[in-house]
Scaffold this motif. Structure first.
Motif, short mmCIF file in Angstrom:
data_model
loop_
_atom_site.label_atom_id
_atom_site.label_comp_id
_atom_site.label_asym_id
_atom_site.label_seq_id
_atom_site.Cartn_x
_atom_site.Cartn_y
_atom_site.Cartn_z
N SER A 242 -8.93 10.69 -8.98
CA SER A 242 -8.46 11.91 -8.32
C SER A 242 -7.03 11.73 -7.80
N LEU A 243 -6.78 10.59 -7.19
CA LEU A 243 -5.43 10.32 -6.70
C LEU A 243 -4.43 10.24 -7.85
N ARG B 87 0.16 12.26 -10.86
CA ARG B 87 0.66 12.13 -12.23
C ARG B 87 2.14 12.52 -12.30
N LYS B 88 2.93 11.65 -12.88
CA LYS B 88 4.37 11.83 -13.06
C LYS B 88 5.13 11.93 -11.73
N ARG B 89 4.59 11.34 -10.68
CA ARG B 89 5.25 11.30 -9.39
C ARG B 89 5.67 9.86 -9.10
N PRO B 90 6.75 9.66 -8.34
CA PRO B 90 7.28 8.31 -8.09
C PRO B 90 6.53 7.57 -6.98
N VAL B 91 5.25 7.28 -7.23
CA VAL B 91 4.44 6.54 -6.25
C VAL B 91 3.91 5.29 -6.93
N SER B 92 4.10 4.14 -6.29
CA SER B 92 3.71 2.87 -6.89
C SER B 92 2.20 2.68 -6.90
N ALA B 93 1.73 1.85 -7.81
CA ALA B 93 0.31 1.52 -7.89
C ALA B 93 -0.13 0.84 -6.60
N GLU B 94 0.74 0.06 -6.02
CA GLU B 94 0.42 -0.63 -4.76
C GLU B 94 0.20 0.38 -3.63
N ALA B 95 1.01 1.44 -3.59
CA ALA B 95 0.84 2.48 -2.56
C ALA B 95 -0.49 3.20 -2.75
N ILE B 96 -0.89 3.41 -4.00
CA ILE B 96 -2.17 4.05 -4.29
C ILE B 96 -3.31 3.14 -3.83
N ASP B 97 -3.19 1.84 -4.10
CA ASP B 97 -4.20 0.87 -3.66
C ASP B 97 -4.35 0.90 -2.14
N VAL B 98 -3.22 0.98 -1.44
CA VAL B 98 -3.24 1.02 0.02
C VAL B 98 -3.94 2.30 0.50
N ALA B 99 -3.68 3.42 -0.16
CA ALA B 99 -4.32 4.68 0.21
C ALA B 99 -5.83 4.60 0.01
N ILE B 100 -6.26 4.05 -1.11
CA ILE B 100 -7.69 3.90 -1.39
C ILE B 100 -8.33 2.99 -0.35
N VAL C 101 -8.49 12.25 1.53
CA VAL C 101 -7.59 12.18 0.36
C VAL C 101 -6.36 13.02 0.62
N MET C 102 -6.55 14.24 1.15
CA MET C 102 -5.39 15.10 1.42
C MET C 102 -4.45 14.45 2.44
N ARG C 103 -5.01 13.83 3.46
CA ARG C 103 -4.18 13.16 4.46
C ARG C 103 -3.33 12.05 3.82
N GLU C 104 -3.97 11.25 2.95
CA GLU C 104 -3.24 10.16 2.29
C GLU C 104 -2.18 10.72 1.33
N LEU C 105 -2.52 11.77 0.59
CA LEU C 105 -1.55 12.36 -0.34
C LEU C 105 -0.38 12.97 0.40
N LYS C 106 -0.64 13.58 1.54
CA LYS C 106 0.44 14.17 2.33
C LYS C 106 1.42 13.08 2.77
N ARG C 107 0.87 11.91 3.08
CA ARG C 107 1.70 10.77 3.48
C ARG C 107 2.48 10.20 2.29
N LEU C 108 1.83 10.14 1.12
CA LEU C 108 2.43 9.52 -0.06
C LEU C 108 3.45 10.41 -0.76
#
Length: 159
Positions: free
Chosen positions: A69-70, A75-88, A112-119
């Motif tokens: 979902s994240l 998709r096609k946004r400048p967010v690192s895999a590490e940042a996604i791992d931290v959000a999860i 999820v929305m809270r983490e996406l808003k931050r990312l």
């Protein structure tokens, strides 16, 4: 630990580091057979709450589904895999800290929305449009205005 590339069993650890929050250990390994490097994570395995869906059915928490979902929103946004791992990891920690045995799927959506808003604000709008079932353009405009107001407020705090 077997090599994910060639399945060789000898993969010595080159480097070990504690994560920033101290909840996991990151190990850098190298395969003695194919010489490729990979990273493994060691973390405590705890039982996460069961997810109660809108229709009342129950399912086990699935980190892979959360990641999917994240990734779709990012998709096609400048967010690192590490940042996604931290959000999860952050979402999972909040679920564990709640102490609940069952959690409504809506609570997961809110986390999820809270983490996406931050990312990433664009990914947040993408996810919110599906999650909140936007019906028309004004709902998009309201969500964009909300993000814009938060951005202005944070800039004022920084000044």
């Amino acid at each position: 630990m077997k090599c994910p590339f060639c399945n060789h069993e000898e993969t010595p650890v080159l480097d070990t580091r504690l994560s920033e929050d101290g909840s996991s250990i990151r190990r850098r390994r190298r395969c003695e057979n194919c010489d490729k490097r990979f990273t493994t994570y060691e973390r405590i395995e705890l039982t996460l709450p069961v997810i109660v869906k809108k229709n009342g059915s129950r399912t086990e928490f699935d980190a892979a589904k959360l990641r999917g979902s994240l990734m779709l929103a990012l998709r096609k946004r400048p967010v690192s895999a590490e940042a996604i791992d931290v959000a999860i990891q952050s979402i999972q920690e909040k679920l564990l800290q709640s102490g609940a045995r069952e959690v409504m799927s809506g609570q997961i959506g809110e986390l999820v929305m809270r983490e996406l808003k931050r990312l990433d604000k664009i990914a947040y709008i993408r996810f919110a449009s599906v999650y909140k079932s936007f019906e028309d353009v004004t709902e998009f405009q309201d969500a964009i205005a909300e993000v814009g107001q938060e951005r202005k407020a944070s800039k004022k705090r920084e000044s």
